[in-house]
Structures are given as structure tokens and as C-alpha cells.
Enzyme design. Structure first.
Site, short mmCIF file in Angstrom:
data_model
loop_
_atom_site.label_atom_id
_atom_site.label_comp_id
_atom_site.label_asym_id
_atom_site.label_seq_id
_atom_site.Cartn_x
_atom_site.Cartn_y
_atom_site.Cartn_z
N LYS A 63 43.58 36.43 37.29
CA LYS A 63 42.60 36.81 36.26
C LYS A 63 42.98 38.14 35.60
CE LYS A 63 39.15 36.44 39.19
NZ LYS A 63 39.95 35.96 40.35
N THR A 64 43.33 39.14 36.43
CA THR A 64 43.71 40.44 35.87
C THR A 64 44.99 40.31 35.04
OG1 THR A 64 42.82 41.42 37.89
CG2 THR A 64 44.15 42.86 36.50
N ASP A 108 36.25 43.60 35.74
CA ASP A 108 36.49 42.79 36.93
C ASP A 108 35.18 42.70 37.71
OD1 ASP A 108 37.96 41.29 38.65
OD2 ASP A 108 39.11 42.95 39.52
N THR A 157 34.44 36.02 40.64
CA THR A 157 34.69 35.05 41.71
C THR A 157 33.43 34.23 41.95
OG1 THR A 157 34.07 36.81 43.23
CG2 THR A 157 36.41 36.44 42.93
N ARG A 216 48.76 35.87 44.81
CA ARG A 216 48.74 37.19 45.47
C ARG A 216 49.14 37.07 46.94
NH1 ARG A 216 43.61 39.86 44.72
NH2 ARG A 216 44.52 40.67 42.80
#
Ligand code: ADP
Length: 337
Positions: A63-64, A108, A157, A216
Site C-alpha cells: 500500500k505504501t 496510513d 487494514t 514484506r
């Protein structure tokens, strides 16, 4: 701490160094990439800011990274903040009024934005202005401050925690799903090349299959395995060193870590449904982490089920742990336990 969540500062730096710098380098999620690409091209053609974007999905899926790529695509800077960091109205007012024309603001964990601030965002998103209250009470005054047209990119999330009116203010809503192993393998192969270490297909596949579909997590495993290969004076990561690395990290064949197995052990030992709060206390994790980070993978792999009475372990979980339903808590020790 959960290994694949909440990166420490070193890991964040490592993440940054491997972050895709163009949409072409962003692996997978084709439809989402296409949709964003078209929206960006159209907005640029009109010389307008891009519609507000909401990106939903578990941590570590990109997302980032996408927020960075959106700003890049719009040829503008990204201003980064998060829901928890914007505690008071003045924090958000400061951030909003400092934005330059067509800039991208990334928030975020937007579901953790205090509710009072949603109002501010609404008027900034739609009316390009915010009303800042100077004094409270009956004689209270407020001033209207202008905000430049901008694009809000929100990441969450927990889409379900956003109010319907808030969600409806995003013109583009995209959901990220865990990646298939082949795509994780591609991400790992590129990262290894960038780090200057060999990673042939077989060990790459092995690492990809243990990464629970999360870039990640894959990159963090790679980081550890690369250290191990270096200490062993290997030029490339082979299956043996990849396996040893995974064992050292206590990541099992289903990509479960110790904390995941702790959750399953709690459920199998009880042998009955357990409520979220109790389960979180039993495994010493925050309820949020349990719900957002741990459970989705356990549900996807068919090890845990949510029932109206609480969480239960499935027969597959008993099988994975090597315990028999109804057996005493001491029996059936785990691999790695
Ligand atoms: P999120 O914001 O969803 O938690 P990030 O954007 O921080 O996830 O992604 C974590 C890391 O994984 C990034 O630094 C990036 O290097 C890598 N990554 C994520 N998605 C992709 C992708 N689709 N292709 C390549 N690398 C990715």
C-alpha cells in the site's frame, strides 16, 4: 513481536532500498495497477489532482509503495502521515494547509484517525477548505482556511472500521490480496539481484512458499538468509542455506511462525471456541494484531475458523500440530516448540 508486521527502523530502510520505483517494477495486482494507471493518465491529461484513493488490505502487501508510485505518476511529492500520528485537529489542519497544489497526502492506518478529524478531512477533500475552531463554547468563533486541491491516499487494514460516508468520499477504492507464490518468487529474485546475491529458482520458490503471500515478509526472510549465506561464504543462496534460514526463523512448511503456532496451540489445548479477547490475552498479542495480521493467514490456510461462539481450531490445525483432539495439553509437542 510479530515478525512480518511493524518493521523496525533498519528493516524500514531495507524495505525502502528495495521498493519498486515504477509501476513496471511493481509485481502482480495487474487489475489494480491498470485501474490506477488509467486514472493517473486521465487526471494528468485534465491537469487535475487524481481522485482520492483508498487502498485496503493486510500489512506488507504494497500500500505504501503504491502511494509512492501514485505521487510519482502524478509528478508530485508524497506527504506521509498516519492516523495515529494525527492526534489533534491542529496536527491535521497544519498538514492540510501546508499541502501544495495537486500534492498527494498519504494517511496510513486511516481507520485509526480520530473521528473528530474525519469532518476536517471531508471538507478539505470536497470543499478545499477547513473550519478551524478558535474558541469553544457558545460564543465560539472559527476561521475558514483554504486547502489546495490535493489527492488523499488512505491505507487501511480494516476497511470495515471506516464509516460509510467516509468511504464514499474516495473515488477509487482498491483492495490488495496476498500474492501467489510465483509473484513472491519474482519479487525475491529481483531483490536478490539488487542486493548482489545469487538466488536460483529452487531456493527462491522455497522462500516464496513460506512467505504467506506477503512481499514484506518475503524480503525479511531474504535478508536473514542472505546474512546466513554470507557467513557461510556462499556466493548464492542454495536450498540448504534457505532451509536452514527458515528453520532458524522457526517458519514452518505453511509459513507459520512461533506466534501463529501459539494461537493454534491455545485453541487445540482448550478444544473449544475461544473469544477474541481471551485468545489475545492467552497468546500475549494485541487484539488488533490477532485479527488483522495473524488470523487472516490462519483462516486462509484452513487452520482456524471464526464461529459465532468464538475462534476454533480446525481438524487441519490438529493435524498440523500433530495433536489428537481431546488429548491432554502436554501431549503433542510441536515442531520448534
Ligand atoms: P504496506 O504499506 O501495505 O504495509 P509496503 O508498501 O510497505 O506495504 O510493502 C512492503 C515492502 O514490500 C516494500 O518495501 C516493497 O519493497 C515490497 N513490495 C510490496 N509490494 C510489492 C510488489 N507488488 N512488487 C514488488 N515489491 C513489493
Amino acid at each position: 513481536m510479530v515478525f512480518h508486521d511493524h518493521p523496525d527502523p533498519n528493516e524500514r530502510e531495507f524495505d525502502r532500498s528495495l521498493r519498486p520505483t515504477s509501476f513496471a517494477e511493481f509485481v502482480g495486482q495487474e487489475q489494480l495497477r491498470d485501474n490506477l494507471g488509467i486514472a493517473i493518465q486521465a487526471a494528468r491529461g485534465r491537469e487535475e489532482p487524481l481522485d482520492h484513493v483508498l487502498l485496503c488490505g493486510p500489512p506488507g502487501l504494497g500500500k505504501t509503495t503504491l502511494a509512492h508510485l501514485i505521487a510519482l505518476g502524478m509528478a508530485t511529492d508524497l506527504v506521509i502521515t498516519s492516523g495515529p500520528a494525527l492526534g489533534a485537529p491542529r496536527d491535521l489542519a497544519g498538514t492540510l494547509t501546508r499541502l501544495q497544489r495537486n500534492q498527494v497526502l498519504f494517511i496510513d492506518e486511516i481507520h485509526r484517525l480520530p473521528k473528530v478529524l474525519e469532518e476536517y478531512l471531508y471538507s478539505a477533500m470536497e470543499d478545499h477548505a477547513i473550519d478551524v475552531v478558535l474558541d469553544q463554547g457558545p460564543g465560539g468563533r472559527s476561521v475558514r482556511l483554504g486547502v489546495q486541491p490535493f489527492t488523499l491516499v488512505g491505507a487501511t487494514t480494516r476497511e470495515g472500521l471506516l464509516s460509510a460516508p467516509f468511504r464514499s468520499r474516495f473515488g477509487i477504492v482498491e483492495r490488495l490480496e496476498p500474492y501467489p507464490a510465483e509473484e513472491i518468487q519474482q519479487i525475491l529474485t529481483r531483490a536478490a539481484a539488487r542486493l548482489g546475491i545469487g538466488l536460483p529458482a529452487a531456493p527462491a520458490r522455497l522462500l516464496a512458499e513460506r512467505s504467506r503471500g506477503t512481499p514484506r515478509m518475503a524480503l525479511r526472510i531474504l535478508r536473514r538468509v542472505r546474512d546466513l549465506a554470507q557467513v557461510r561464504e556462499l556466493q548464492e543462496i542454495d536450498v540448504a542455506v534457505a532451509t536452514e534460514g527458515l528453520d532458524r526463523l522457526r517458519i514452518d512448511g505453511l509459513g507459520l511462525e512461533e506466534v501463529d503456532r501459539r494461537v493454534l496451540r491455545a485453541l487445540t489445548q482448550r478444544g473449544d471456541a475461544i473469544g477474541l479477547k481471551t485468545l489475545a490475552a492467552m497468546v500475549d498479542e494485541a487484539e488488533d494484531t490477532l485479527e488483522d495480521v495473524l488470523e487472516p493467514h490462519l483462516i486462509r490456510t484452513g487452520l482456524l475458523a471464526r464461529t459465532p461462539r468464538g475462534r476454533v481450531a480446525t481438524p487441519r490445525a490438529y493435524e498440523h500440530l500433530g495433536v489428537t483432539p481431546g488429548s491432554s495439553p502436554q501431549s503433542g509437542e510441536l515442531p520448534f516448540s
